[in-house]
Design a protein around this motif. Structure first.
Motif, PDB file in Angstrom:
ATOM      1  N   GLN A 245      35.903  -1.125  15.177  1.00 12.08           N
ATOM      2  CA  GLN A 245      37.083  -1.977  15.279  1.00 12.08           C
ATOM      3  C   GLN A 245      37.954  -1.895  14.029  1.00 12.08           C
ATOM      4  OE1 GLN A 245      36.840  -6.335  15.726  1.00 12.08           O
ATOM      5  NE2 GLN A 245      36.135  -5.769  17.744  1.00 12.08           N
ATOM      6  N   THR A 246      37.281  -1.787  12.875  1.00  8.48           N
ATOM      7  CA  THR A 246      38.005  -1.640  11.605  1.00  8.48           C
ATOM      8  C   THR A 246      38.910  -0.424  11.703  1.00  8.48           C
ATOM      9  OG1 THR A 246      35.871  -2.214  10.629  1.00  8.48           O
ATOM     10  CG2 THR A 246      37.615  -1.614   9.106  1.00  8.48           C
TER      11      THR A 246
ATOM     12  N   SER B 248      28.745  -0.049  17.327  1.00 10.61           N
ATOM     13  CA  SER B 248      30.013  -0.784  17.464  1.00 10.61           C
ATOM     14  C   SER B 248      30.931   0.032  18.368  1.00 10.61           C
ATOM     15  CB  SER B 248      30.648  -1.040  16.103  1.00 10.61           C
ATOM     16  OG  SER B 248      31.047   0.159  15.507  1.00 10.61           O
TER      17      SER B 248
ATOM     18  N   ASP C 161      34.860   0.386  20.396  1.00  9.88           N
ATOM     19  CA  ASP C 161      36.282   0.040  20.458  1.00  9.88           C
ATOM     20  C   ASP C 161      36.943   0.980  21.462  1.00  9.88           C
ATOM     21  OD1 ASP C 161      38.330  -1.624  18.794  1.00  9.88           O
ATOM     22  OD2 ASP C 161      39.278   0.279  19.243  1.00  9.88           O
TER      23      ASP C 161
ATOM     24  N   GLU D 264      33.214   0.089  10.636  1.00  5.20           N
ATOM     25  CA  GLU D 264      32.848  -0.038  12.059  1.00  5.20           C
ATOM     26  C   GLU D 264      34.036   0.377  12.924  1.00  5.20           C
ATOM     27  OE1 GLU D 264      29.887  -0.850  13.006  1.00  5.20           O
ATOM     28  OE2 GLU D 264      28.977  -2.299  11.659  1.00  5.20           O
TER      29      GLU D 264
ATOM     30  N   HIS E  18      36.240  -5.802  10.772  1.00  2.00           N
ATOM     31  CA  HIS E  18      35.412  -5.849  11.980  1.00  2.00           C
ATOM     32  C   HIS E  18      34.874  -7.282  12.101  1.00  2.00           C
ATOM     33  CE1 HIS E  18      33.025  -3.960  15.106  1.00  2.00           C
ATOM     34  NE2 HIS E  18      31.969  -4.622  14.703  1.00  2.00           N
TER      35      HIS E  18
END
Length: 616
Positions: free
Chosen positions: A120-121, A485, A487, A118, A20
């Protein structure tokens, strides 16, 4: 000889780093380069060696994929060739990430010991799993006071489903655990496969423009060999080129005779424009071509569009030149000329997403010293038009609200939708759910991860992209004090009750402020825009109505009152009719002025109105 080549393949490891934003990906890459002797302490002139752009270093994000070849003597005494791909992490560059991952056999999953997994990870790790990668978890920043490595280890197992019992504990900044990371790469990531005798098949992973060499192309050779002086064909583009340089980054440029199967390096072929080198294209030999290209290629399509206009009309040519120069290095954004009655000449630009838009805008301001006005971002709508006397029924794509066809011809409008994954601490969940609900979101899933005081919710929502491009991300961050977070990925177009909202100032439509909105939110948006313009437009000598309208129907109105000149000031005494006569004369003059007078809207008012997002 064949045995030696097979052995060579066994000594290669291709891997990328998934993380992330701000979890220490670029710092870890720096430490790996330093530890393997790629660069000495003296040559490490700055942190984040693989982030070349000023904006990348400042924001701590990676925009362009970079590769570096490292040599490492492992515990078994053998020297291995490690090819590291430093990929962008942001959702806007998801396609580039997918091609970079396709060029590797494994990945390091870097997770911050203080922040945990997170959104995005998660998105990138799932992409990596789809490519059948061997994933090595690395828990970074273990020396921070707030670090909870055991909790993060449990999160990786709960959320992602990876075995984290052998996760490497590291601190890239302090240099803790770097040898263990390198050893884990050698031990756990499988060597590449490939046949030297098959026809050449290489994947174009990325490309950038170099003023001396032309376009530099990053390639991963799957089968065959790529050599200097070889005539190659780009299978998707259908163009042929003569290779004049082959090499790799260590991270200094090092020229090589050839690149064999399983290797990652770069080639140059006197190509002048990046747009000729599409990411994901397959490179093959002209004389002995491959029968079919590598899978997974797709054309990169802009998702968000907005107008860029110079504040000073004299800067138009400078803006045009700057856009051409930027396009040399970034073929994923498009632009075409447009003109606006209010803002003059400018360009309609298409971007991969909001971060991409922000980066291009920032680079134009910084690198080319331009002062720009950006119109409200819009998405691509599909308009289904019914049959008319002169034209058949057809479907068109609309990028600019000002070009909307006659409403009587529109049978239906489709807008793009996304599926968003949001991670948020439990205490801010209510505010985030309300935000998504207000933006016409459809809740799909809500689960909890973690235990005790650090419980976090994972929410999945389907949202219209139109509602997200304004200021959704900023609002999400402010509602959650920066802890949420976010995405997303696109899930196609859906029909919606959409209308074009025009803004009229003194009964004249202002094209730059028109926007496409959902009928249910049109009145709130219109009222917000009118109230803001009322504050921003200076008073004139006559009344100015500001209206928001859908077609011929006004849905919101504000009026800027006139500046009043005291015409009776020179009347001392005398009959009251004298005063009335003067006031009547003024009234007629105001009516005439109202009819012929033009309203000057200052540039600042435009900028402020277009930046408003939708606070209303």
């Amino acid at each position: 000889m064949l045995e030696k080549l097979a052995q060579d393949l066994q000594k290669i490891r291709n891997f990328s780093i998934i993380a992330h934003i701000d979890h220490g990906k670029s710092t870890l890459a720096d430490r790996l380069i330093q530890r393997t002797g790629g660069l000495t302490e003296r040559e490490m002139t700055r942190g984040q060696m693989l982030d070349n752009m000023e904006i990348e270093q400042e924001r701590g994000i990676t925009i362009k994929a970079q590769t570096v070849r490292l040599k490492w003597k492992a515990a078994d005494g053998e020297t291995y060739e490690l090819n590291l791909m430093d990929t962008p992490g942001h959702v806007d560059f998801a396609y580039e990430v997918s091609r970079s991952l396709a060029a590797c056999e494994g990945a390091l999953l870097v997770v911050d010991a203080a922040q945990g997994v997170e959104a995005q990870t998660l998105a990138n790790v799932y992409q990596s799993i789809e490519h059948d990668h061997e994933i090595v978890p690395v828990i970074n920043k273990i020396d921070l006071p707030a670090a909870e490595p055991e909790k993060v280890r449990a999160e990786i197992e709960d959320i992602i489903g990876l075995d984290a019992s052998e996760a490497v504990m590291a601190s890239a900044k302090s240099g803790i655990g770097i040898d263990e990371v390198l050893q884990a790469i050698v031990d756990k990531i499988p060597p590449p496969k490939g046949d030297r005798d098959k026809p050449l098949k290489a994947m174009l992973v990325d490309s950038w423009y170099d003023p001396y060499l032309g376009v530099v192309i990053l390639v991963r050779v799957m089968d065959g060999v790529i050599r200097k002086g070889q005539q190659v064909k780009f299978m998707q583009a259908g163009t042929t080129h003569l290779i004049d340089r082959v090499g790799c980054m260590t991270p200094k440029i090092e020229q090589l005779e050839e690149l064999g199967p399983g290797e990652i390096g770069f080639i140059t072929a006197q190509i002048k424009e990046v747009s000729q080198t599409a990411v994901g294209d397959t490179i093959t030999d002209v004389k002995k071509p491959a029968t079919e290209p590598l899978p997974g290629f797709k054309e990169v399509q802009p998702v968000v569009f907005c107008g860029l206009f110079p504040t000073d009309a004299a800067d138009f040519e400078k803006l045009r030149e700057s856009l051409y120069k930027l396009r040399l290095n970034d073929a994923s954004f498009s632009f075409e000329m447009e003109s606006s009655a209010a803002l003059g000449f400018g360009f309609r630009c298409g971007f991969l997403g909001l971060l991409h838009l922000e980066i291009i805008q920032e680079r134009l301001t910084r690198e080319y010293d331009l002062d720009l006005i950006t119109t409200a971002p819009s998405v691509v709508y599909k308009m289904h038009l019914s049959k008319s006397k002169t034209e058949d029924a057809k479907t068109i794509e609309l990028h600019n609200p000002a070009d909307m066809p006659d409403p009587n011809r529109i049978a239906s409008i489709e807008e793009p939708w996304i599926e968003a994954t949001i991670y948020v601490p439990d205490e801010y969940l209510g505010a985030v759910l309300k935000l998504c609900q207000d933006r016409r979101g459809i809740q799909k899933d809500l689960t909890y991860v973690g235990h005790g005081s650090s419980t976090r919710a994972m929410v999945k929502y389907e949202l219209p992209l139109n509602e997200v491009v304004f200021d959704f991300y900023d609002r999400l961050k402010s509602l959650s004090k920066g802890y949420a977070s976010f995405d997303y990925h696109q899930i196609g177009h859906r029909e919606g009750d959409l209308v074009k909202m025009s803004i009229l100032v003194n009964e004249e439509p202002v094209d730059a402020l028109s926007m496409i909105v959902h009928r249910s939110t049109a009145e709130i948006r219109g009222r917000g825009m009118c109230e803001r313009l009322k504050e921003l437009i200076p008073r004139h000598l006559f009344k100015i109505p500001i209206q928001a309208a859908i077609g011929g129907k006004v849905i919101a109105r504000e009026t800027i009152s006139a500046m009043r000149k005291d015409v009776t000031a020179k009347c001392y005494g005398g009959d009251a009719t004298r005063k009335r006569k003067l006031l009547e004369k003024q009234k007629k003059g105001k009516a005439r002025m109202r009819e012929y007078g033009s309203v000057s809207i200052p540039q600042e008012a435009f900028i402020a109105a277009l930046r408003m997002g939708d606070d209303a």
